[in-house]
Design an enzyme around this catalytic site. Structure first.
Site, PDB file in Angstrom:
ATOM      1  N   ASP A 139      38.586  45.087  32.411  1.00 17.36           N
ATOM      2  CA  ASP A 139      39.675  44.350  33.050  1.00 17.36           C
ATOM      3  C   ASP A 139      39.647  42.906  32.575  1.00 17.36           C
ATOM      4  O   ASP A 139      38.619  42.241  32.685  1.00 17.36           O
ATOM      5  CB  ASP A 139      39.547  44.424  34.575  1.00 17.36           C
ATOM      6  N   HIS A 146      47.799  33.241  37.030  1.00 19.26           N
ATOM      7  CA  HIS A 146      46.877  33.881  37.972  1.00 19.26           C
ATOM      8  C   HIS A 146      45.534  33.142  37.987  1.00 19.26           C
ATOM      9  O   HIS A 146      45.006  32.824  39.052  1.00 19.26           O
ATOM     10  CB  HIS A 146      46.674  35.347  37.577  1.00 19.26           C
ATOM     11  N   GLU A 211      46.328  44.402  42.777  1.00 21.57           N
ATOM     12  CA  GLU A 211      46.609  43.541  41.631  1.00 21.57           C
ATOM     13  C   GLU A 211      47.549  44.297  40.701  1.00 21.57           C
ATOM     14  O   GLU A 211      47.252  45.421  40.263  1.00 21.57           O
ATOM     15  CB  GLU A 211      45.322  43.139  40.887  1.00 21.57           C
ATOM     16  N   GLU A 213      48.919  45.048  37.323  1.00 17.65           N
ATOM     17  CA  GLU A 213      48.404  44.875  35.965  1.00 17.65           C
ATOM     18  C   GLU A 213      49.053  45.880  35.005  1.00 17.65           C
ATOM     19  O   GLU A 213      49.592  46.900  35.425  1.00 17.65           O
ATOM     20  CB  GLU A 213      46.878  45.063  35.937  1.00 17.65           C
ATOM     21  N   ASP A 245      44.683  47.288  40.303  1.00 21.82           N
ATOM     22  CA  ASP A 245      43.256  46.968  40.446  1.00 21.82           C
ATOM     23  C   ASP A 245      42.999  46.522  41.888  1.00 21.82           C
ATOM     24  O   ASP A 245      42.919  45.336  42.185  1.00 21.82           O
ATOM     25  CB  ASP A 245      42.898  45.857  39.439  1.00 21.82           C
ATOM     26  N   ARG A 249      39.015  41.170  48.738  1.00 22.93           N
ATOM     27  CA  ARG A 249      38.824  39.740  48.464  1.00 22.93           C
ATOM     28  C   ARG A 249      37.640  39.141  49.205  1.00 22.93           C
ATOM     29  O   ARG A 249      36.975  38.227  48.693  1.00 22.93           O
ATOM     30  CB  ARG A 249      40.088  38.964  48.832  1.00 22.93           C
ATOM     31  N   GLN A 252      34.642  40.190  47.316  1.00 27.36           N
ATOM     32  CA  GLN A 252      34.639  39.515  46.013  1.00 27.36           C
ATOM     33  C   GLN A 252      34.136  38.072  46.128  1.00 27.36           C
ATOM     34  O   GLN A 252      33.323  37.614  45.321  1.00 27.36           O
ATOM     35  CB  GLN A 252      36.065  39.524  45.452  1.00 27.36           C
ATOM     36  N   LYS A 265      35.771  45.648  43.456  1.00 28.85           N
ATOM     37  CA  LYS A 265      36.801  46.180  42.566  1.00 28.85           C
ATOM     38  C   LYS A 265      36.627  47.662  42.264  1.00 28.85           C
ATOM     39  O   LYS A 265      37.595  48.319  41.889  1.00 28.85           O
ATOM     40  CB  LYS A 265      36.740  45.438  41.228  1.00 28.85           C
ATOM     41  N   THR A 269      40.753  52.329  41.374  1.00 33.35           N
ATOM     42  CA  THR A 269      41.753  51.707  40.497  1.00 33.35           C
ATOM     43  C   THR A 269      42.805  52.772  40.251  1.00 33.35           C
ATOM     44  O   THR A 269      42.483  53.870  39.782  1.00 33.35           O
ATOM     45  CB  THR A 269      41.125  51.279  39.144  1.00 33.35           C
ATOM     46  N   GLU A 384      47.459  35.513  45.928  1.00 37.42           N
ATOM     47  CA  GLU A 384      48.335  34.429  45.464  1.00 37.42           C
ATOM     48  C   GLU A 384      49.640  34.385  46.246  1.00 37.42           C
ATOM     49  O   GLU A 384      50.130  33.313  46.586  1.00 37.42           O
ATOM     50  CB  GLU A 384      48.682  34.635  43.986  1.00 37.42           C
TER      51      GLU A 384
END
Ligand code: MN
Length: 442
Positions: A139, A146, A211, A213, A245, A249, A252, A265, A269, A384
């Protein structure tokens, strides 16, 4: 070196397959994305197919009936498989020959129509699987928007680390927990520390996120010790798909230093079922990201002509909650962004990944990192989009969301549109959050 535009991209091409010519559709004959399917309820082995209209075409069945000859035949025979790996490993010329043969088969007046019953299955009647057997999953972090947004939340004084404009940053992910679109994602347990003054805790994540992606599927591999130059990097890519993904948080934030993402993570996925080939994307190439004045030029091993390094791919995130679905409320568009906003191109990601001699193998998955653009509406994750949860989204019906709740369903979509070209879509990448286990085994 990008794939050429040729007669298979002609917007005047029509197909005999139902739904293929529907205006605004995702799978016209100009697209022909590859995936792995099985007719529901048959219990047979999955096979490689292409999406066209609202049908799936069984590619190997066409070869078995003698409908695909010449250079394309071996590629079609490689589709009698439960993964795309064999086809991917044959390289771009084989994939292109097969694309050309499929267009002849499926175009208006094409020889496939007389065999329609054997070749086609309604999309509604098939199960779709992870398209390749992914040996390695990487990844990246290729959106500077970002990286800057996330950096500014955690390091307000120093949002972008000094390596960012030189190094395509990435980490090695976990291939075993890649799941097909539609698979439920269970809220993970994990270790978190909510306050620097309190001890860490272990429990269900409270800050679950998605996420948005783009996935790069490796075609022909490279031998260990033999880097792929940026000029030929795209010939090692079979195509692109969508990747979610999923990210915890709170886990993380506590675990990532100093080695980067780990259990935050790798619990799941989700990937979309269809891989849109680099050939299908040829009419939708775009200039490389325009580096602002003052940014360093890429080092020589990452330097490439700018004119067609990018892909003009629009990406969307749609969200529905359990309450919205119960009320018959349509999903809400949470963000819309563009793959042209990535600081690093797909060729640069491949070139960098192999620059130390690391070998990529057919079917490997390289994800782009969260696709975020300059606007609030183009931020590709809730971290975000809600600015670390401080600006929750208001959903139709009045619910709010800072992070994902149980029952929330996230659907990623992607499409390419350009004047004079047939619109092509990526289908969807769907996942719903299931509640965490009530207790931890022990
Ligand atoms: Mn990511």
């Amino acid at each position: 070196m990008t794939a050429p535009v040729d007669h298979t991209h002609d917007s005047a091409l029509r197909s005999w397959v139902p739904g293929a010519d529907a205006p605004g559709g995702e799978f016209p004959i100009q697209n022909l994305p590859f995936g792995v399917f099985r007719r529901r309820g048959t219990g047979g082995a999955p096979r490689v197919g292409v999406a066209i209209g609202d049908r799936v075409c069984d590619v190997a069945a066409a070869a078995e009936r003698g409908l695909i000859a010449g250079d394309a035949r071996a590629a079609a025979e490689a589709c009698a498989s439960d993964s795309l790996n064999a086809l991917m490993g044959m390289g771009p010329e084989a994939a292109r020959a097969l694309r050309h043969a499929l267009v002849e088969l499926l175009r208006e007046g094409g020889s496939g129509e007389r065999h329609a019953d054997r070749l086609l299955a309604p999309m509604a009647d098939v199960e779709l699987f992870v398209p390749s057997r992914v040996g390695g999953y990487t990844d990246f972090y290729a959106s500077i928007y970002h990286a800057t947004n996330v950096g500014s939340m955690f390091r307000p004084d120093n949002p972008l680390l000094p390596n960012y404009k030189y190094v395509p940053i990435g980490y090695h992910g976990r291939a075993s927990s890649i799941v097909a679109s539609g698979t439920e994602v269970r809220r993970p347990w994990g270790q978190t520390r909510n306050s620097p003054d309190a001890p860490p805790q272990f429990g269900p994540s409270r800050r679950l996120d998605y996420e948005l992606e783009v996935g790069l599927y490796v075609g022909a591999g490279n031998a260990l010790g033999e880097p792929v130059p940026v000029s030929s990097a795209e010939s090692h890519l079979f195509g692109l798909g969508l990747v979610n993904d999923w990210s915890a948080r709170d886990v993380q934030t506590w675990e990532y230093q100093p080695l980067g993402p780990f259990l935050a993570k790798n619990f799941a996925t989700t990937v979309s079922p269809w891989v849109v080939t680099m050939d299908a994307l040829a009419p939708f190439r775009a200039p490389a990201f325009a580096r602002p004045t003052g940014d360093p030029a890429p080092l020589a091993y990452l330097a490439q002509p700018a004119e067609a390094a990018g892909v003009d791919l629009t990406l969307e995130v749609w969200l529905s909650t359990a309450a919205m679905r119960a009320n018959g409320t349509a999903p809400m568009l949470v963000s819309r962004g563009s793959f042209t906003h990535m600081y690093w191109s797909v060729a640069q990601l491949v070139a960098h990944h192999t620059s130390n001699g690391c070998n990529l193998q057919p079917g490997d998955l390289l994800a782009s990192g969260t696709v975020s653009g300059p606007d609030k509406e183009s931020r590709g994750c809730l971290l975000e989009r809600t600015w670390k949860g401080t600006e929750p989204l208001t959903l139709p019906g009045g619910e709010t969301r800072a992070f994902l709740e149980d029952g929330d369903e996230v659907v990623l979509r992607g499409y390419c549109e350009r004047a004079g070209r047939a619109r092509i879509g990526f289908g969807e990448c769907r996942g719903r959050i299931a509640p965490a286990a009530a207790t931890f085994p022990g």
